[in-house]
Write a protein that holds these residues in place. Structure first.
Motif, PDB file in Angstrom:
ATOM      1  N   GLU A  31      41.734  67.529 126.425  1.00 44.85           N
ATOM      2  CA  GLU A  31      40.589  68.067 127.173  1.00 44.85           C
ATOM      3  C   GLU A  31      39.755  66.981 127.827  1.00 44.85           C
ATOM      4  O   GLU A  31      38.764  67.271 128.505  1.00 44.85           O
ATOM      5  CB  GLU A  31      39.693  68.897 126.239  1.00 44.85           C
ATOM      6  N   HIS A  32      40.143  65.722 127.671  1.00 48.91           N
ATOM      7  CA  HIS A  32      39.325  64.623 128.180  1.00 48.91           C
ATOM      8  C   HIS A  32      39.575  64.377 129.675  1.00 48.91           C
ATOM      9  O   HIS A  32      40.475  64.948 130.276  1.00 48.91           O
ATOM     10  CB  HIS A  32      39.600  63.358 127.378  1.00 48.91           C
ATOM     11  N   HIS A  33      38.746  63.507 130.232  1.00 48.41           N
ATOM     12  CA  HIS A  33      38.811  63.216 131.656  1.00 48.41           C
ATOM     13  C   HIS A  33      39.533  61.878 131.868  1.00 48.41           C
ATOM     14  O   HIS A  33      39.206  60.875 131.241  1.00 48.41           O
ATOM     15  CB  HIS A  33      37.411  63.173 132.261  1.00 48.41           C
ATOM     16  N   VAL A  34      40.486  61.883 132.767  1.00 48.21           N
ATOM     17  CA  VAL A  34      41.306  60.704 133.044  1.00 48.21           C
ATOM     18  C   VAL A  34      40.919  60.124 134.400  1.00 48.21           C
ATOM     19  O   VAL A  34      40.763  60.869 135.381  1.00 48.21           O
ATOM     20  CB  VAL A  34      42.807  61.070 133.038  1.00 48.21           C
ATOM     21  N   ILE A  35      40.767  58.808 134.444  1.00 49.51           N
ATOM     22  CA  ILE A  35      40.388  58.132 135.682  1.00 49.51           C
ATOM     23  C   ILE A  35      41.430  57.062 135.990  1.00 49.51           C
ATOM     24  O   ILE A  35      41.856  56.315 135.104  1.00 49.51           O
ATOM     25  CB  ILE A  35      39.000  57.469 135.568  1.00 49.51           C
ATOM     26  N   ILE A  36      41.829  56.981 137.257  1.00 48.88           N
ATOM     27  CA  ILE A  36      42.736  55.923 137.706  1.00 48.88           C
ATOM     28  C   ILE A  36      42.019  55.118 138.790  1.00 48.88           C
ATOM     29  O   ILE A  36      41.692  55.658 139.853  1.00 48.88           O
ATOM     30  CB  ILE A  36      44.046  56.509 138.257  1.00 48.88           C
ATOM     31  N   PRO A  37      41.737  53.839 138.533  1.00 51.38           N
ATOM     32  CA  PRO A  37      41.086  53.006 139.560  1.00 51.38           C
ATOM     33  C   PRO A  37      41.985  52.846 140.790  1.00 51.38           C
ATOM     34  O   PRO A  37      43.214  52.833 140.677  1.00 51.38           O
ATOM     35  CB  PRO A  37      40.870  51.672 138.846  1.00 51.38           C
ATOM     36  N   MET A  38      41.364  52.692 141.937  1.00 51.73           N
ATOM     37  CA  MET A  38      42.107  52.473 143.169  1.00 51.73           C
ATOM     38  C   MET A  38      42.967  51.211 143.059  1.00 51.73           C
ATOM     39  O   MET A  38      44.084  51.157 143.590  1.00 51.73           O
ATOM     40  CB  MET A  38      41.133  52.345 144.345  1.00 51.73           C
ATOM     41  N   THR A  39      42.484  50.202 142.333  1.00 55.58           N
ATOM     42  CA  THR A  39      43.257  48.977 142.140  1.00 55.58           C
ATOM     43  C   THR A  39      44.582  49.259 141.451  1.00 55.58           C
ATOM     44  O   THR A  39      45.607  48.645 141.754  1.00 55.58           O
ATOM     45  CB  THR A  39      42.442  47.966 141.298  1.00 55.58           C
ATOM     46  N   VAL A  40      44.598  50.198 140.505  1.00 55.75           N
ATOM     47  CA  VAL A  40      45.826  50.563 139.801  1.00 55.75           C
ATOM     48  C   VAL A  40      46.812  51.219 140.765  1.00 55.75           C
ATOM     49  O   VAL A  40      48.018  50.928 140.735  1.00 55.75           O
ATOM     50  CB  VAL A  40      45.510  51.491 138.614  1.00 55.75           C
ATOM     51  N   LEU A  41      46.317  52.097 141.630  1.00 56.94           N
ATOM     52  CA  LEU A  41      47.194  52.721 142.630  1.00 56.94           C
ATOM     53  C   LEU A  41      47.813  51.663 143.540  1.00 56.94           C
ATOM     54  O   LEU A  41      48.988  51.755 143.917  1.00 56.94           O
ATOM     55  CB  LEU A  41      46.417  53.741 143.457  1.00 56.94           C
ATOM     56  N   GLU A  42      47.026  50.664 143.901  1.00 58.05           N
ATOM     57  CA  GLU A  42      47.553  49.596 144.756  1.00 58.05           C
ATOM     58  C   GLU A  42      48.634  48.793 144.031  1.00 58.05           C
ATOM     59  O   GLU A  42      49.646  48.414 144.636  1.00 58.05           O
ATOM     60  CB  GLU A  42      46.404  48.678 145.189  1.00 58.05           C
ATOM     61  N   GLU A  43      48.438  48.539 142.737  1.00 55.58           N
ATOM     62  CA  GLU A  43      49.456  47.816 141.967  1.00 55.58           C
ATOM     63  C   GLU A  43      50.737  48.636 141.845  1.00 55.58           C
ATOM     64  O   GLU A  43      51.846  48.104 141.943  1.00 55.58           O
ATOM     65  CB  GLU A  43      48.909  47.474 140.575  1.00 55.58           C
ATOM     66  N   LEU A  44      50.606  49.939 141.618  1.00 50.17           N
ATOM     67  CA  LEU A  44      51.779  50.814 141.564  1.00 50.17           C
ATOM     68  C   LEU A  44      52.530  50.795 142.886  1.00 50.17           C
ATOM     69  O   LEU A  44      53.769  50.799 142.924  1.00 50.17           O
ATOM     70  CB  LEU A  44      51.367  52.247 141.217  1.00 50.17           C
ATOM     71  N   ASP A  45      51.773  50.765 143.976  1.00 45.98           N
ATOM     72  CA  ASP A  45      52.390  50.760 145.305  1.00 45.98           C
ATOM     73  C   ASP A  45      53.200  49.482 145.524  1.00 45.98           C
ATOM     74  O   ASP A  45      54.288  49.511 146.102  1.00 45.98           O
ATOM     75  CB  ASP A  45      51.297  50.892 146.367  1.00 45.98           C
ATOM     76  N   LYS A  46      52.693  48.336 145.036  1.00 50.14           N
ATOM     77  CA  LYS A  46      53.404  47.071 145.196  1.00 50.14           C
ATOM     78  C   LYS A  46      54.671  47.009 144.354  1.00 50.14           C
ATOM     79  O   LYS A  46      55.642  46.331 144.711  1.00 50.14           O
ATOM     80  CB  LYS A  46      52.482  45.910 144.817  1.00 50.14           C
ATOM     81  N   LEU A  47      54.669  47.713 143.223  1.00 47.25           N
ATOM     82  CA  LEU A  47      55.786  47.625 142.283  1.00 47.25           C
ATOM     83  C   LEU A  47      56.820  48.733 142.446  1.00 47.25           C
ATOM     84  O   LEU A  47      57.848  48.724 141.770  1.00 47.25           O
ATOM     85  CB  LEU A  47      55.251  47.672 140.839  1.00 47.25           C
ATOM     86  N   LYS A  48      56.576  49.685 143.338  1.00 49.14           N
ATOM     87  CA  LYS A  48      57.410  50.892 143.385  1.00 49.14           C
ATOM     88  C   LYS A  48      58.754  50.677 144.076  1.00 49.14           C
ATOM     89  O   LYS A  48      59.664  51.498 143.922  1.00 49.14           O
ATOM     90  CB  LYS A  48      56.657  52.015 144.093  1.00 49.14           C
TER      91      LYS A  48
END
Length: 460
Positions: A31-48
């Motif tokens: 039931e908790h709230h999950v947050i993903i920083p924009m920096t994490v999305l950018e790192e995922l994009d570089k590694l994908k």
């Protein structure tokens, strides 16, 4: 993000390594709230990009985030999109954390991505002092830095089934004296040449599971074939034939290797986990059983050997040759043990070449196992302690009809940066399959490799 109502909420901010470790992590905070920083999305994009297992996990994590956010408007994405959990409905939210506010003076230099994420959490904590902000990361050093900045930080716990590795099942239970002293009732019968005992115990044996073994101080070895409360169905494994098993000329050196060989040679056992210290015989037992069952009994059509090792994902692309030739340097343990199996031959090198030529032994990279299905195969996964739970699930699900999977590993020799003994995929697999009627786990004892190896294992 805006907190709604007077309730103290918990916001879990996920680091990149958590989403690589488990691409579906955003769904595992109830039931908790999950947050993903924009920096994490950018790192995922570089590694994908690429064919590595890390790239595949990044792509899967991005798809899961995209599916959860769907076509939500930007303001809702920043505030928190409800996470749909099937019949449970919308529970918890997923949000993307933007970096808008100026950096507080007491936070870290904004020069590396880890610091950027921690700085964003400092900003978030200042905006919402009544809410609990928690960084979830597999990186111990990043968690330390976050705590130094006043931010709660913890490891990803969802797939960690044990807090203490000493609690991990060994696959057998050693009893001092006689096992029969604790038995109140026994009925013995013969089934297809096997001696079976149906027993009732005075007191249950703690941690006993199906396919565990019972070893007492007077030479009795029993295999738990079924369990119901204090009643057990045991197969009596007479020590003499047990210790005189043979696979491709190899005989076990102690009762623990005997139990491992029994499981490896049993066609009704589809999953075998062998753990133990370096030199305890894991690889040579698995290889001997594999060759025996492909060359002699013809139970399996081929042997597939693979492993996880640091650098494999990148380096395999630069090594020359075919996939098998590229994998050969990483699977030296297999060829080393082939030589050990034939060391008494007149020409060891010729025997190994003969085996490699005649036995359908294939070296496979983990990167090329995804999406495939292996039928009637004996699959050996070496160094499996370096796999994440998600990766080991990916491999195990590749086993088709008539296949056997053997996972080998030493939990004291984990080389993956964000794994430890309790979060390893091998530990996760052992715990999840401890009541699987077609699976056996054995922790091998001793270091029979050499006197030197045994001394080094205990004194260094």
């Amino acid at each position: 993000m805006e907190a709604s109502g007077p309730t103290r909420h918990s916001y879990y901010v996920l680091d990149t390594n958590v989403l690589i470790h488990d691409p579906n992590a955003v769904l595992n905070f109830e039931e908790h709230h999950v947050i993903i920083p924009m920096t994490v999305l950018e790192e995922l994009d570089k590694l994908k990009s690429g064919k590595t297992s890390t790239a595949a996990d990044c792509r899967q994590a991005i798809r899961q985030i995209d599916h959860t956010l769907a076509d939500s408007p930007p303001d809702l994405v920043e505030q928190g999109v409800p996470i749909q959990r099937g019949k449970l409905g919308n529970i918890g939210t997923l949000a993307i954390l933007m970096d808008k506010a100026p950096i507080p003076s007491h936070c870290l230099p904004n020069d590396i991505n880890d610091n950027k994420i921690i700085n964003q959490l400092c900003q978030l904590q200042q905006r919402h002092p009544d809410n609990r902000i928690v960084l979830v990361s597999k990186d111990i050093n990043m968690r330390l830095k976050a705590r130094a900045c006043g931010i709660d930080a913890e490891d990803y716990q969802t797939d960690k089934l044990l807090d203490d590795i000493s609690l991990l099942a060994r696959g057998y239970h050693e009893i001092e004296g006689s096992f029969w002293d604790g038995v109140t009732k026994v009925e013995t019968q013969q089934r297809m040449g096997r001696t079976m005992h149906q027993v009732e115990l005075n007191a249950p044996i703690p941690g006993l599971h199906i396919n565990d073994f019972i070893i007492d101080g007077q030479g009795f070895v029993g295999w738990v074939r079924s369990r119901e409360g204090g009643r057990l169905m045991l197969q009596d494994l007479h020590q003499e034939p047990l210790l005189h098993q043979e696979a491709w000329g190899l005989r076990p050196r102690d009762v623990f290797q005997s139990l491992a060989m029994l499981a490896l040679l049993d066609p009704d056992i589809h999953l075998v986990n062998l753990t133990g210290a370096a030199g305890s015989g894991k690889t040579i037992l698995a290889l001997a059983a594999a060759i025996e069952q492909t060359m002699v009994s013809k139970t399996y059509r081929r042997i597939i050997a693979t492993r996880s090792t640091q650098g494999l994902d990148e380096d395999i692309g630069f090594l020359p040759g075919t996939e098998a030739e590229k994998m050969e340097p990483w699977l030296g343990a297999i060829t080393d043990n082939l030589e050990a199996l034939h060391m008494d031959d007149e020409c060891t090198h010729g025997s190994v070449d003969y085996i490699l030529d005649r036995v359908p032994l294939q070296f496979k990279s983990l990167n090329y196992i995804r999406g495939r299905s292996f039928q009637q195969s004996f699959i050996i996964i070496d160094e499996s302690q370096n796999l994440t739970p998600h990766q080991i699930k990916t491999i195990i699900t590749r086993a088709g009809a008539g296949s056997k999977v053997v996972c080998l590993g030493n939990l004291a020799q984990i080389d993956t940066p964000y794994l430890n003994a309790t979060s390893s995929g091998l530990t996760y697999l052992t715990e999840c399959f401890k009541d699987f009627p077609h699976g056996v786990h054995i922790h091998l004892q001793g270091v029979p490799r050499s006197i030197l190896a045994e001394y080094a294992e205990t004194h260094l």
